[in-house]
Design a protein around this motif. Sequence first.
Motif, PDB file in Angstrom:
ATOM      1  N   ASN A  22      35.459  28.173  38.168  1.00 56.28           N
ATOM      2  CA  ASN A  22      36.667  28.928  38.511  1.00 56.28           C
ATOM      3  C   ASN A  22      37.204  29.761  37.350  1.00 56.28           C
ATOM      4  N   LEU A  28      38.400  33.269  38.517  1.00 58.09           N
ATOM      5  CA  LEU A  28      39.506  33.182  39.474  1.00 58.09           C
ATOM      6  C   LEU A  28      40.826  32.891  38.774  1.00 58.09           C
ATOM      7  N   LEU A  73      42.726  36.257  37.028  1.00 57.19           N
ATOM      8  CA  LEU A  73      42.730  37.590  37.626  1.00 57.19           C
ATOM      9  C   LEU A  73      44.039  38.018  38.271  1.00 57.19           C
ATOM     10  N   THR A 117      37.686  44.329  41.058  1.00 60.99           N
ATOM     11  CA  THR A 117      37.656  42.864  41.107  1.00 60.99           C
ATOM     12  C   THR A 117      36.276  42.351  40.762  1.00 60.99           C
ATOM     13  N   THR A 138      35.354  40.086  37.428  1.00 67.78           N
ATOM     14  CA  THR A 138      34.767  38.772  37.685  1.00 67.78           C
ATOM     15  C   THR A 138      33.411  38.639  37.004  1.00 67.78           C
ATOM     16  N   SER A 179      36.901  35.736  44.235  1.00 65.29           N
ATOM     17  CA  SER A 179      37.850  36.678  43.635  1.00 65.29           C
ATOM     18  C   SER A 179      38.320  37.704  44.658  1.00 65.29           C
ATOM     19  N   TYR A 208      40.848  35.936  47.027  1.00 59.69           N
ATOM     20  CA  TYR A 208      42.098  35.604  46.338  1.00 59.69           C
ATOM     21  C   TYR A 208      42.935  36.857  46.100  1.00 59.69           C
TER      22      TYR A 208
END
Length: 310
Positions: free
Chosen positions: A125, A128, A131, A151, A155, A168, A171
């Motif tokens: 993670n 995540l 971000l 994104t 990532t 990502s 989210y």
Amino acid sequence: MQAAQMRQILYAGIVGDAFGVPVEFNERDTYRVTTMTGQGTWEQPRGSWSDDTSLTLALMDNLTTDGTYADLFERFQAFMMWGAYTPRDETFDIGKTCAHAIRNRFINQLAPTACGDPSEFANGNGALMRLAPLALVLSDEADITTRLQLTRDYTAMTHRHPRAILGSYLYLECLHAMLSGVPLRTALATVPAQVQAVAEPEVIAEWAHYAPYLTPTISELSRNQIRSTGYVVDTFGAALWCTAKAQTIQEAILLAANLGGDTDTVATIAATWAAVRYPTQTVPTSWQAALVNPARLAAYIEPFVTKFGH
């Protein structure tokens, strides 16, 4: 977005992080926390934040100064090697996948967006967790293709497997919808189809891993059905479940911190999500006041909200 709301979202995530640090890796139901504590797993003072916040601050700093991807890696390296962006100039926690990506950049000289591990076994993670500032910066960006490309880039700097990238996407797109005023239940009913319509085929191929959580009725899942490990899918599902069940930011943090496992990251993301869900709420004043080194936090948060807030 109003600067005050942006500030509240950022501080909520940091409070969630600090709340979870002392109990990270503890087994569920072997402890109970009701307020911010210290020591514990990492033997850090009450109010200490972890790599979740440190890497988030690095991203905020980079966005505020219009830094490149290469510049962001310089900041990541400063965190890992010299304790930049930490509460006490000491790096006490960094994920293996993030550390590997930083070495890929500075030892193997890979391009920034090629540094992330593409292995299926590197789906932690660590992307995540950092971000949320990107979602705030992109809150006025109407083109989903542009949002997903950025994104993906941010990532892939540390996590390049399509499963992590999909996490990502989901989210940040849920955050984007909610920042536009869409309720959480509605976002969960609409965002998946929007992502599926434009995401890359190799990313869509990972859909089944997240599908159990992508439902407006996620809050009806039992606590025993929620896993709270550092695996990106588990973290995503656990944070979303806490957000869906909670009626306040405070409740979301408490739910997350008491799940056991990767408590700091689950609580970071749950608190961030809850602060977006409940924009008129604030984290308890005593919790925010307990954060270590508030001047360092403000040194990165205030320029960020000045530049990107309205």
